[in-house]
Design a protein around this motif. Structure first.
Motif, mmCIF file in Angstrom:
data_model
loop_
_atom_site.group_PDB
_atom_site.id
_atom_site.type_symbol
_atom_site.label_atom_id
_atom_site.label_comp_id
_atom_site.label_asym_id
_atom_site.label_seq_id
_atom_site.Cartn_x
_atom_site.Cartn_y
_atom_site.Cartn_z
ATOM 1 N N GLY A 486 1.018 -1.836 0.043
ATOM 2 C CA GLY A 486 0.130 0.635 -0.409
ATOM 3 C C GLY A 486 0.965 1.618 0.218
ATOM 4 N N ASP A 487 2.049 0.856 0.406
ATOM 5 C CA ASP A 487 2.903 2.049 0.324
ATOM 6 C C ASP A 487 3.275 2.614 -1.400
ATOM 7 N N GLN A 488 3.619 4.011 -1.388
ATOM 8 C CA GLN A 488 4.060 4.416 -2.491
ATOM 9 C C GLN A 488 5.286 5.067 -3.307
ATOM 10 N N VAL A 489 5.403 4.887 -3.955
ATOM 11 C CA VAL A 489 6.953 5.331 -4.278
ATOM 12 C C VAL A 489 6.770 6.549 -5.632
ATOM 13 N N THR A 490 7.105 7.978 -5.007
ATOM 14 C CA THR A 490 7.053 9.115 -6.302
ATOM 15 C C THR A 490 8.305 9.091 -7.211
ATOM 16 N N ILE A 491 8.276 8.933 -7.938
ATOM 17 C CA ILE A 491 9.892 9.585 -9.416
ATOM 18 C C ILE A 491 9.234 10.640 -9.693
ATOM 19 N N SER A 492 10.315 11.776 -9.528
ATOM 20 C CA SER A 492 9.730 13.088 -10.003
ATOM 21 C C SER A 492 11.212 13.731 -10.104
ATOM 22 N N ASP A 493 10.580 14.880 -10.741
ATOM 23 C CA ASP A 493 11.876 15.516 -11.404
ATOM 24 C C ASP A 493 13.110 15.092 -12.803
ATOM 25 N N ILE A 494 11.992 14.493 -13.066
ATOM 26 C CA ILE A 494 12.459 13.284 -14.559
ATOM 27 C C ILE A 494 13.168 14.457 -14.932
ATOM 28 N N LYS A 495 14.695 14.156 -15.777
ATOM 29 C CA LYS A 495 14.830 15.190 -16.662
ATOM 30 C C LYS A 495 15.512 13.834 -17.344
ATOM 31 N N SER A 496 15.410 14.486 -19.379
ATOM 32 C CA SER A 496 15.599 13.073 -20.084
ATOM 33 C C SER A 496 15.779 14.229 -21.603
ATOM 34 N N VAL A 497 17.008 13.401 -22.148
ATOM 35 C CA VAL A 497 17.403 14.128 -23.989
ATOM 36 C C VAL A 497 16.638 13.708 -25.133
ATOM 37 N N ILE A 498 16.350 14.139 -25.842
ATOM 38 C CA ILE A 498 15.997 13.625 -26.886
ATOM 39 C C ILE A 498 17.224 12.953 -28.318
ATOM 40 N N VAL A 499 16.923 11.511 -27.909
ATOM 41 C CA VAL A 499 17.778 10.645 -28.519
ATOM 42 C C VAL A 499 17.783 10.269 -30.478
ATOM 43 N N GLY A 500 17.846 10.731 -31.164
ATOM 44 C CA GLY A 500 18.012 10.457 -32.290
ATOM 45 C C GLY A 500 17.047 11.817 -33.579
ATOM 46 N N GLY A 501 16.047 12.287 -33.721
ATOM 47 C CA GLY A 501 15.500 13.832 -34.471
ATOM 48 C C GLY A 501 15.658 14.249 -33.603
ATOM 49 N N GLY A 502 15.823 15.687 -33.207
ATOM 50 C CA GLY A 502 16.030 16.667 -32.321
ATOM 51 C C GLY A 502 16.812 16.364 -31.531
ATOM 52 N N ALA A 503 18.182 16.016 -31.124
ATOM 53 C CA ALA A 503 19.005 15.709 -30.621
ATOM 54 C C ALA A 503 19.539 16.836 -30.410
ATOM 55 N N GLY A 504 19.408 17.555 -29.194
ATOM 56 C CA GLY A 504 20.618 18.226 -28.165
ATOM 57 C C GLY A 504 19.237 19.683 -27.602
ATOM 58 N N VAL A 505 17.681 19.355 -28.223
ATOM 59 C CA VAL A 505 16.875 20.532 -28.120
ATOM 60 C C VAL A 505 16.888 20.156 -26.177
ATOM 61 N N GLN A 506 16.123 21.442 -26.006
ATOM 62 C CA GLN A 506 16.725 21.515 -24.199
ATOM 63 C C GLN A 506 15.104 21.142 -23.901
ATOM 64 N N ILE A 507 14.747 19.849 -23.530
ATOM 65 C CA ILE A 507 13.852 19.424 -23.068
ATOM 66 C C ILE A 507 13.070 20.010 -21.104
#
Length: 518
Positions: A486-507
């Motif tokens: 019944g306990d919950q685990v929160t995963i937040s502040d998820i940072k990511s990058v684009i791989v392939g087309g659009g690489a280098g764009v700030q997400i």
């Protein structure tokens, strides 16, 4: 002459008439008789020339009937019958001349012994029995009288009404007024009775000339009627010939209006259009071929006719313009003209009716993709709007242009996910320990691949753990060892990058994902 019951007075008159004729015959000078012979020879020579002219005219008609049977076939059939009728009548008269001149053969030079042909016995004995017309005389008159009627029955409307009246007048056999007798005489009496034989022969030769002239006039009239019909303005119709078959709005429409003649009886031997043979029809030809690529094209070829044994070619020259086939509607939402920063937004740019090699487009970040004609990519940079301008070159080298404004938007923030599933997820803690933390962007226009580089791991009642990478580490595993059902685990502040087309764009940081322990 004295057959039947006659009064003494009538017998005396007849006797005096015979004496008068005899005196005329005795007084007929040799010069007059020779003159008839000369005239007869001239008429025969003229008849020979007319025969040659008629043969030439008929050969032309026969050739035209062969080349254009619809236009001349019916006329040739009528002329064949008319010529046969004329030959029959000419031969009939020639037979009469042969019979009445048996005793007077021509010499080596073709001349009759005119001075010996001063009597009328031969012609009188043929056409008369006493003073009455014989059966042969009546037949002769009926043949002359019926000739024009038979011609009219054959020729019909092919013989002009004016020409027919001339022919009827030429072969008229009505009674003729005689100044000598001071009364009207039957046509046969007036022309042949009691005349010197050479005079009657000359008149028969003239009658043959009338037949040959009639044949010539009819054929000439048929050709003339064709020329008159061809020259008549009613045979023509105005035809609009535009400079091309497609024009752009605002462009000057140029062309010609010419007078053309359509003849349903004129059929070409062959018709060639753009190198291919097409079937010829009455006065025209239908063609069909592929339109080809977008742009202006020429139509070339020829109409080919047989004329006097030679092929006459009439050139065909025209053009047409191919525009793109409308296979989709041009529907746009005015508020949705959006491109995304950092992405190669695909575009198709074209001008209707203008080939791609005559279309140029420009705009910040715009480049050709090279995949197909009109394909571009737009990768906008800074700012909130970008304008794409397009210019097309028309066939007359003039320019047309247009432009469109697009709003620039950033790629929206993705959603955090565990093993590709966003939102609230339920499962055993062992599953979370081996699952990959990901970021997804559902229902976006582009298929983007995100790779998580960092996230914050938080269990209820415990301190938050910052993890570099996309999987839980040892600290996270230790924290999970203390959780219960019944306990919950929160995963937040998820940072990511684009791989392939659009690489280098700030997400942007992805939305949190919650894992409930089962």
């Amino acid at each position: 002459m004295a057959g039947g019951k006659l009064t003494p007075r009538q017998k005396m008159i007849n006797l005096m008439y015979l004496v008068f004729i005899a005196m005329l015959a005795l007084n007929m000078s040799k010069e007059v008789l020779s003159a008839f012979g000369i005239l007869n020879n001239k008429i025969e020579s003229s008849n020979s020339i007319t025969d040659n002219r008629n043969e030439s005219s008929y050969a032309q008609l026969a050739q035209k009937a062969q080349d254009q049977p619809l236009q001349y076939g019916d006329k040739k059939a009528k002329v064949d019958k008319i010529r046969a009728l004329c030959k029959e009548y000419n031969d009939y008269i020639e037979g009469i001349k042969t019979e009445i001149t048996k005793k007077f053969p021509k010499d080596k030079e073709g001349n009759y012994p005119c001075e010996q042909m001063d009597k009328s016995d031969e012609i009188d004995n043929m056409f008369y029995t006493g003073d009455k017309e014989s059966a042969k005389g009546k037949e002769f008159v009926e043949r002359v009288r019926g000739f024009a009627a038979k011609l009219k029955a054959i020729g019909g409307s092919s013989i002009a009404e004016v020409e027919m009246k001339k022919i009827e007048k030429r072969f008229e056999t009505n009674d003729v007024y005689s100044a000598k007798a001071e009364a009207k005489l039957p046509w046969l009496d007036y022309n042949y009775h009691h005349f010197p034989l050479i005079a009657s022969v000359t008149k028969l030769t003239q009658l043959q000339a009338d037949i040959k002239t009639t044949e010539s006039d009819i054929m000439e009239g048929m050709f003339k009627s064709d020329l008159v019909a061809a020259a008549s303005l009613t045979a023509y119709q105005p035809i609009v010939v535009p400079e091309k078959t497609a024009f752009f709005q605002g462009e000057a429409v140029k062309g010609k209006i010419i007078l053309g003649k359509f003849d349903p009886n004129l059929v070409a031997k062959s018709v060639i259009v753009n190198g291919a043979s097409v079937p010829a029809k009455a006065g025209q030809a239908d063609f069909s071929f592929g339109a080809g690529a977008v742009g202006e094209h020429e139509i070339t070829g020829s109409f080919n006719f047989d004329e006097n044994g030679k092929v006459i070619s009439l050139p065909i020259k025209g053009n047409y313009v191919v525009v793109p086939k409308p296979n989709s509607a041009n529907i746009s939402a005015d508020k949705m003209n959006v491109v995304y920063r950092g992405l190669p937004n695909p575009m198709t740019i074209s001008f209707a009716g203008i080939t791609d090699n005559h279309v140029t487009a420009s705009g910040p970040g715009l480049s050709k993709s090279g995949t197909k004609p009109g394909a571009y990519n737009l990768n906008p940079g800074a700012g909130t709007e970008v304008t794409v301008s397009v210019t097309g070159e028309l066939p007359d080298k003039s320019k047309v242009s247009d432009k469109k404004v697009f709003r620039i938007k950033n790629i929206p923030a993705p959603l955090g996910a565990i093993a590709g599933t966003p939102g609230v997820i339920k499962g055993a803690k062992q599953r979370l320990q081996v699952s990959q933390i990901t970021a997804v962007l559902p229902d976006f226009l582009y298929d983007l691949n995100f790779k998580v580089t960092q996230f914050t791991f938080k269990v209820q009642g415990q301190a938050a753990i910052v993890v570099n990478g996309d999987r839980v580490n040892g600290q996270c595993a230790a924290a999970l060892a203390k959780v219960t059902r019944g306990d919950q685990v929160t995963i937040s502040d998820i940072k990511s990058v684009i791989v392939g087309g659009g690489a280098g764009v700030q997400i942007k940081t992805a939305a949190p994902v919650i894992y409930e322990i089962q």
